[in-house]
Design an enzyme around this catalytic site. Structure first.
Site, mmCIF file in Angstrom:
data_model
loop_
_atom_site.group_PDB
_atom_site.id
_atom_site.type_symbol
_atom_site.label_atom_id
_atom_site.label_comp_id
_atom_site.label_asym_id
_atom_site.label_seq_id
_atom_site.Cartn_x
_atom_site.Cartn_y
_atom_site.Cartn_z
ATOM 1 N N LEU A 19 0.964 -1.270 -0.094
ATOM 2 C CA LEU A 19 0.009 0.183 -0.076
ATOM 3 C C LEU A 19 1.013 1.290 -0.040
ATOM 4 O O LEU A 19 0.384 2.244 -0.469
ATOM 5 C CB LEU A 19 -0.814 -0.029 1.149
ATOM 6 N N ASP A 141 7.610 13.853 18.772
ATOM 7 C CA ASP A 141 7.889 14.342 17.389
ATOM 8 C C ASP A 141 6.456 14.887 16.713
ATOM 9 O O ASP A 141 5.791 14.360 15.884
ATOM 10 C CB ASP A 141 8.337 13.202 16.353
#
Length: 677
Positions: A19, A141
């Site tokens: 994918l 992050d």
């Protein structure tokens, strides 16, 4: 078919088609579990990362699954082999958050989104952070790529394997970060490997995402520098707390960018949270996700719809719709861009013809008005100002003061008389006491006389002053009646109507030229706004530079020129040259393909013709009114002028009488009194 891997129980897992692929690994379908996908690393991670993934899979629960693409099960090479990846829920129909908060990309990806949708998404992001922190984890992050959102406003956090995970005593840090989302106190560190992130660090990234959503995609530290050394590096401005929308932004040597969303368009509670998050106070304590949820729920409850545009939803505390104000400055944040009229498929019937009217000779009409010899406006007579009677003017105190002055003077004279003859104390006292009594009596007599005299003069002046005011008011009223009852008012009205028509005709050519210029500029602007820098494939413009441009609000070809790129210090020379050349080529392409006729020109001529006819009809009606007033106003004018002359003579006599009486009054108090203009 990719070779089989095993789950944590040793059962084989067959991976389906690929994918997506990144630098770290590959994402596959799971035929046995359509609602999941599998992330398989290119190489087996180190032992610490493997242990981190095991702990995350063991700690998953429904709240985490609701807000994050959390590892469900670990994947292994062979039975009981090293961790090579993990499974997670399949995320479909969702886009990175910057596709929503960027106005240019929102027009393509979320064209129906309004401000209320952005507020709800911001609230859901805060709820996602709250859930993560309640489990003891920290995102670390924070950036525009690891938050996904869909048309249902649901938010999903991705790349969860990079989060800072705390399970019991085991701590696995987040070792990466994006500079533009890193809080000021961490801007100067070289590496995140030994840094333990805190929820307060996440609070900076959360506030930044919310700011992007509510403030048109702008970065809070990207503004107009007020000094030479400011604005050269966004990271440096973050480190130095140069929050462009702060109350003391001028002292921080930065100002909000032009044509940006005004911070005042948000409720004070939201503004205060941004102030706390982006200034020095945030190092100690930034707003928590729970605080943001409460504040954003309050903002949602107070949203109202603009009366002019259904697509405009704004905070109810504002007196004017902020989006309408920005659109007047050619900044559209909500609603699709208007297409050029030539590109629209019109289903309306043909426009009606431009109305025509026989020639209208304004010059001949003005000459006829001049021959009427219309009367001049009657001015209100002016007189020198008079001192208004002061109710606080204490005539009694002034009279008593005059009597006391006379008494004291008499007493002093007696003392000097006694001293001059050199009398003894006893003889001097026998002479001084009668003189003292005489001075008191004399002072009393003078005070009584002064009180009677000044009081009578004051009353006479007060009455004369009131009578003069009545005369003056009657003169003003009579002048107004003369001007209204005769052709004077009609003349003024005709002159105003004539001036309006002549000004309209004088600006005809200029208005047409300006319309054509605006139409051309508007078409070019819409064309450039549809050209996203994100979609421009140019290797000289790096990914980091694209992020910097987006943070500075530069997303389309319409958002920049060469001077702005040079001033912003965002790009290298070759990247700046490539971007400038790209825009120049787009402008050339548009002008080569642009229609020759300005769109909407027929509508413009029709509107101007209708306006001209309306002005001509008004001028004709006023001219007829002036003729009628001239016929019936001559007798009224003569009678009223005679009456006004008599009143003016009487007012002049009364004014002279007031001036004469004023000279007999005591001097006015030492403060400005009211005057009659």
């Amino acid at each position: 078919m990719v070779a089989a891997v095993h789950d944590a129980q040793g059962q084989p897992i067959h991976l389906g088609r690929e994918l997506g692929r990144g630098g770290e690994g590959v994402v596959h379908e799971l035929p046995s579990h359509p609602d999941w996908v599998a992330k398989r690393y290119h190489q087996a991670p180190d032992a610490a990362k493997q242990q981190k993934l095991r702990l995350m899979a063991e700690a998953i629960d429904s709240p985490l699954r609701n807000y994050a693409a959390w590892p469900e099960e670990t994947l292994h090479l062979g039975e009981n082999g090293p961790v090579i990846g993990f499974t997670m829920q399949r995320i479909e129909g969702r886009l990175p958050i910057h596709m929503l908060y960027s106005p240019a990309q929102r027009r393509e990806s979320f064209p129906q989104a309004r401000f209320d949708f952005l507020v709800f998404v911001a609230r859901n992001i805060a709820a996602a952070f709250a859930t993560l922190h309640e489990h003891g984890h920290v995102l670390g992050d924070v950036n525009q790529g690891n938050v996904l959102v869909g048309a249902d406003s649901r938010v999903i956090l991705i790349d969860c394997d990079s989060f800072q995970i705390q399970v019991g005593d085991a701590l696995h840090r987040c070792e990466v970060g994006v500079a533009h989302f890193t809080p000021p106190e961490l801007q100067s560190i070289a590496s995140f490997e030994d840094i333990t992130r805190t929820p307060n660090h996440d609070g900076f990234g959360l506030a930044l995402l919310i700011f992007h959503l509510l403030m048109g995609g702008r970065h809070p530290y990207s503004g107009v520098p007020l000094a030479d050394h400011i604005g050269e590096s966004l990271e440096a401005d973050i480190r130095d707390f140069r929050y462009a929308y702060a109350k003391d932004a001028a002292q921080r040597l930065i100002a909000p960018p032009p044509k940006s969303v005004p911070i005042e368009s948000l409720p004070p509670a939201i503004v205060a949270l941004f102030e706390q998050a982006f200034t020095e106070r945030g190092v100690a304590a930034r707003p928590t996700p729970q605080q943001w949820v409460g504040a954003l729920d309050g903002l949602r409850a107070g949203l109202v719809q603009c009366a002019k545009r259904a697509a405009h939803i704004h905070a109810g505390h504002a007196q004017e719709c902020a989006w309408c104000v920005l659109e007047r400055r050619r900044v559209r944040l909500f609603g699709a861009l208007d297409k050029p009229r030539s590109a629209r498929k019109s289903t309306r019937p043909a426009s009606p013809p431009i109305p025509e009217r026989p020639a209208f000779d304004v010059g001949a009409m003005a000459a006829a008005v001049g021959k009427m010899n219309p009367p001049q406006r009657v001015p209100v007579p002016w007189y020198p100002p008079l001192r208004a009677p002061d109710p606080e003017q204490n005539i009694e105190a002034r009279a008593m003061g005059l009597g006391a002055t006379v008494g004291i003077f008499s007493g002093v004279c007696g003392m000097l008389l006694v001293a001059s003859f050199g009398m003894g104390a006893a003889d001097g006292l026998l002479i001084f006491l009668p003189l003292l009594l005489l001075s008191v009596v004399l002072g009393f007599i003078v005070s009584t006389f002064g009180l009677h005299y000044f009081g009578r003069r004051f009353r006479e002046y007060e009455e004369a002053y009131s009578q003069f005011r009545r005369l003056h008011e009657r003169l003003a009223s009579l002048a107004e009646e003369i001007n209204d009852a005769t052709a004077v008012a009609a003349v003024d009205e005709w002159r105003n109507a004539e001036r309006a028509l002549r000004q309209f005709e004088a600006k005809e050519a200029t208005a047409l030229a300006q319309f054509k210029l605006d139409a051309a500029d508007g078409g070019l602007r819409r064309f450039l706004q549809g050209k996203l820098i994100e979609h421009w494939r140019e290797p000289r413009l790096s990914r980091l530079e694209r992020v910097r441009l987006r943070a500075a609000g530069i997303e389309t070809a319409a958002d920049f020129d060469r001077a702005r790129l040079v001033k912003a210090h965002l790009l290298r020379d070759d990247a700046r040259a490539a971007l400038s050349a790209w825009k120049l080529q787009l402008v050339r392409d548009y002008r080569r393909q642009a229609p020759t006729a300005a769109p909407g020109l027929a509508d413009f001529h029709r509107a101007r013709a209708q306006h001209r006819i309306a002005l001509q009809e008004r001028l004709g009606a006023v001219y007829a009114k002036l003729e009628k007033s001239m016929q019936r106003g001559s007798l009224v004018l003569a009678a009223r002028r005679n009456q006004m002359a008599a009143l003016q003579a009487e007012a002049m006599r009364q004014h002279a009488h007031c001036e004469q009486l004023a000279r007999l009054l005591p001097p006015p108090p030492r403060r400005p009194g009211s005057v009659l203009p």
